[in-house]
Scaffold this active site. Structure first.
Site, PDB file in Angstrom:
ATOM      1  N   GLN A  34       0.833  -1.197   0.000  1.00 20.82           N
ATOM      2  CA  GLN A  34       0.000   0.000   0.000  1.00 20.82           C
ATOM      3  C   GLN A  34       0.875   1.257   0.000  1.00 20.82           C
ATOM      4  OE1 GLN A  34      -3.257   0.206  -0.310  1.00 20.82           O
ATOM      5  NE2 GLN A  34      -3.684  -1.985  -0.225  1.00 20.82           N
ATOM      6  N   CYS A  52     -10.154  -0.192  -5.100  1.00 14.98           N
ATOM      7  CA  CYS A  52      -9.497   1.096  -5.294  1.00 14.98           C
ATOM      8  C   CYS A  52     -10.056   1.854  -6.495  1.00 14.98           C
ATOM      9  CB  CYS A  52      -7.990   0.922  -5.443  1.00 14.98           C
ATOM     10  SG  CYS A  52      -7.498  -0.030  -6.885  1.00 14.98           S
TER      11      CYS A  52
END
Length: 440
Positions: A247, A384
């Site tokens: 991430q 996302c």
């Protein structure tokens, strides 16, 4: 219309992808660097499509109340469009207004693609997020020009823009990026893991483990690509290649782990079921499942990148029933569905939780249908991309699942991107009827 023509536009909406919506003489025009409610002067750049045109903003004639000086001075509307770097397309908007725009994009995506009204707000990444949404990047990709110049691409182009700052990057990463000098190859990736030491990875092509293309080929990267670094999440360490996927936001892994933990607590997670972690990377979410269920938790993490599953096996060693599988998710699921049919065991996954964290393109209808064929009780989807999530939600609804919960997280401040965690539960009545339903 001559594509060099300038027009004055009233900005009325926001579209997915960091662009804004105006209408001129009945035609939709997409334009960046604006805000709904503003009047801007723009230049038409593409009038080739009958459905819409594209333009570039040149000047703000009537600013919105939520406009602020761009957090990246080089990207400000005062500069010519061709030298504005990309990557901070919401940087001219006040942070609270950015989050409302992202929520609006999510709501409109669900209405359009899933035919499902939702009520969602976008939450900050964490309590210690910066007040202006800067300094969060721990990974940064820059490009190399023919003369060795290193910099970001200009927005919506492949032209390299020299810059004197990187405000979204963590300070140590920004400092290292500005000190690169000239380089060879095609791209330079900078990585700032938990030890605080920046790694520099030079690449000879544009492939690599980016959020929309995880586990891709990494040809031409130097040895730094496979250096093993350690990331820390909630006191637990994870081994990962420096050039592997992790991430980007410094708080994202912890924030998402917390969100998944909360979802598991609310859904009656069964540690003895054959739980799955799809697109599992180095095992972050499989570890969250293990923490929720205890040392005997059954979980298989599935990832196509063999280096990632190698690390996942080590990262998950304390759970004796954890397994790291190197496979494409679609092929793994197809094999599982076929095996259950052959074994006449249609209810094997009845009490299971399936967690998936697909790349930006989403899981796709085929993968969603295969998950539904396994019939797990709960599916937790970490997304996302709002449009990809909305499309996959439509398939889940058709396949007999209800959207039980949806959280949106601002893990990409000053850009248009938004992360979401959706929880789907099997709806026996709707599955039997074969009809789509609405959010519970």
């Amino acid at each position: 219309m001559d594509t060099a023509q300038t027009v004055d536009l009233e900005i009325t909406g926001v579209a997915h992808g960091g662009i804004f919506v105006a209408r001129h003489e009945g035609r939709v025009i997409f334009v960046p660097d604006a805000i709904p409610g503003e009047r801007v002067r723009a230049r038409i750049t593409d009038d080739s499509r009958p459905a819409f045109w594209r333009a570039e903003a040149l000047e703000v004639l009537e600013p919105a109340e939520t406009r602020r000086p761009h957090i990246w001075a080089e990207a400000d509307i005062a500069r010519p469009p061709h030298v504005r770097p990309g990557g901070a397309d919401f940087g001219h908007i006040r942070l609270d207004a950015q989050r409302e725009l992202k929520a609006r994009v999510l709501r409109e995506a669900f209405e359009r693609f899933a035919h499902l009204p939702i009520d969602v707000t976008v939450e900050p990444a964490g309590a210690d997020e910066s007040t202006d949404g800067t300094g969060w990047r721990t990974r940064l990709s820059l490009h190399v020009g023919p003369d060795g110049t290193v910099g970001p691409f200009a927005a919506r182009s492949h032209d390299i823009v020299p810059v004197s700052s990187h405000p979204l990057a963590a300070p140590a990463l920004a400092e290292a990026a500005l000190g690169l000098g000239t380089r060879g190859g095609d791209r330079v990736d900078l990585v700032l893991p938990a030890d605080g030491q920046v790694r520099v990875i030079e690449r000879t092509d544009a492939s690599g483990p980016r959020r929309g293309q995880r586990g891709g080929a990494r040809r031409g990267a130097d040895a730094a690509d496979r250096e093993v670094v350690v990331e820390t999440v909630r006191g637990r360490t994870f081994r990962v290649d420096a050039g592997g996927f992790w991430q980007v936001h410094r708080l994202a892994a912890t924030t998402l782990a917390d969100a998944v933990t909360k979802a598991l607590a609310s859904t009656g997670f069964d540690p003895d079921a054959p739980n799955l972690d799809l697109y599992g990377g180095v095992g972050l979410f499989a570890a969250v499942l293990g923490e929720a269920g205890g040392p005997a938790t059954r979980v298989a993490t599935v990832e196509s990148a063999s280096r990632a599953t190698h690390h996942a096996a080590r990262n998950l060693r304390e759970w004796g029933n954890a397994e790291a599988i190197t496979a494409r998710v679609d092929r793994f699921l197809a094999a599982e569905v076929a095996e259950l049919a052959e074994a006449s065991a249609p209810h094997a996954y009845r009490d299971a939780t399936v967690l998936l964290d697909p790349p930006r393109a989403g899981a796709g209808a085929g993968v969603v249908r295969a998950i539904a064929a396994l019939a797990p009780r709960t599916t937790i989807y970490v997304a996302c991309d709002p449009v990809a999530l909305a499309r996959d939600t439509a398939t889940f609804l058709t396949e007999g699942y209800a959207l039980r919960d949806l959280r949106a997280l601002d893990l990409f401040p000053n850009s248009h991107h938004v992360e979401a965690v959706a929880v789907f539960e099997r709806d026996a009545h709707r599955a039997a009827a074969g009809s789509a339903g609405s959010r519970s």
